[in-house]
Scaffold this active site. Structure first.
Site, short mmCIF file in Angstrom:
data_model
loop_
_atom_site.label_atom_id
_atom_site.label_comp_id
_atom_site.label_asym_id
_atom_site.label_seq_id
_atom_site.Cartn_x
_atom_site.Cartn_y
_atom_site.Cartn_z
CB SER A 18 -0.78 -0.37 1.41
OG SER A 18 -1.66 1.15 0.58
CG ASN A 19 -0.41 4.43 -1.00
OD1 ASN A 19 -0.72 5.55 -0.23
ND2 ASN A 19 -1.07 4.01 -1.75
NE ARG A 20 6.32 6.57 3.74
CZ ARG A 20 6.42 5.79 4.94
NH1 ARG A 20 5.88 5.65 6.16
NH2 ARG A 20 7.60 5.23 5.04
CB ALA A 75 -1.66 6.84 -3.50
#
Ligand code: PMT
Length: 236
Positions: free
Chosen positions: A45-47, A112
């Site tokens: 995943s991402n932030r 995102a």
């Protein structure tokens, strides 16, 4: 605990004082990250915190729009009076966008989306080490580009606002994404340590076919209104 009278009064004033510049408009917003399972306990995943997309959804609703928010998993509260669609993966987000986009006047893609996902999500927890090498060799496949897929279907009266999260060559990369993804405008932001992802403030650059317009850093709630003001300029 109930909010104090003062806080409630401020809230009501903010909600009602706002000009209904988007009354009758249908707005689609994507927000947050997507998560792509590796096995039952791990994921890619991402932030992204969802703060930007949620602020846009709230601001559009405040302006009278009918808002659909398609969101990956985040830990902030959903805006009230907005149709919220919860998804996990890029494939789920794409499907939700394909369903919602045909009736949207303006679509803003602030999510995102994970560019890659594991080719196979294991149904058991993968082990490290020689006994089971699976964890050391995760094969990735590319996710579809949601913005490009939707941008290709854009009707003459629809506005598509894309984002670009870049560490380098912010403007040049945003210009390339504008064309490749058939967006009306790209909201470009510099990302990296302490920038954009998860922060309360952000600065962006609006990049369209004719110009580049930079904003100073400001709270994401305020930035949401600036983004919507820009988006409205493209309505035909
Ligand atoms: O959520 P916050 O913590 O507030 O952070 C906000 C943000 C940094 C996430 C936001 O401002 C932002 O930049 N969103 C886009 C992040 C991103 O994925 O950028 P990108 O340059 O990788 O992608 C460009 C555009 O294509 C984006 O509109 C993205 O939604 C879209 N995309 C990307 C990949 C993919 N497979 N499908 C897509 O639709």
């Amino acid at each position: 605990k109930l909010p104090s009278e003062d806080v409630l009064l401020q809230y009501i004033l903010k909600e009602t004082a706002c000009e209904k510049t988007m009354k009758g408009k249908r707005v689609l917003v994507t927000a947050g990250p997507t998560v792509e399972a590796i096995d039952p306990v791990r994921y890619i995943s991402n932030r992204s915190s969802g703060k930007t997309g949620y602020a846009i959804a709230r601001a559009a609703r405040r302006r009278g729009a009918d808002v659909t928010l398609i969101t990956g998993p985040v830990s902030i509260p959903a805006p009230s009076d907005v149709h919220v669609v919860h998804v996990n993966t890029a494939l789920e987000m794409l499907q939700a966008c394909e369903e919602a986009f045909p009736s949207a006047d303006i679509a803003l893609f602030s999510a995102a989306v994970a560019d890659m996902r594991p080719a196979h999500a294991a149904d058991h927890k993968l082990k490290k080490g020689a006994a089971d090498a699976d964890l050391g060799t995760i094969t990735l496949v590319e996710n579809p580009d949601i913005l490009a897929t939707i941008g290709a279907k854009k009707g003459p009266h629809q506005v598509v606002v894309g984002f670009a999260a870049e560490t380098d060559n912010v403007i040049a990369n945003a210009q390339a994404k504008l064309v490749k993804k058939n967006a009306d405008v790209i909201v470009a932001n510099r990302v990296g340590e302490g920038l954009a992802f998860g922060t309360d403030d952000n600065a962006v650059c609006f990049v369209d076919a004719d110009e580049i317009d930079e904003t100073p850093s400001m709270p994401k709630d305020k930035l949401a209104d600036v983004i919507l003001d820009h988006a409205l300029e493209y309505l035909r």
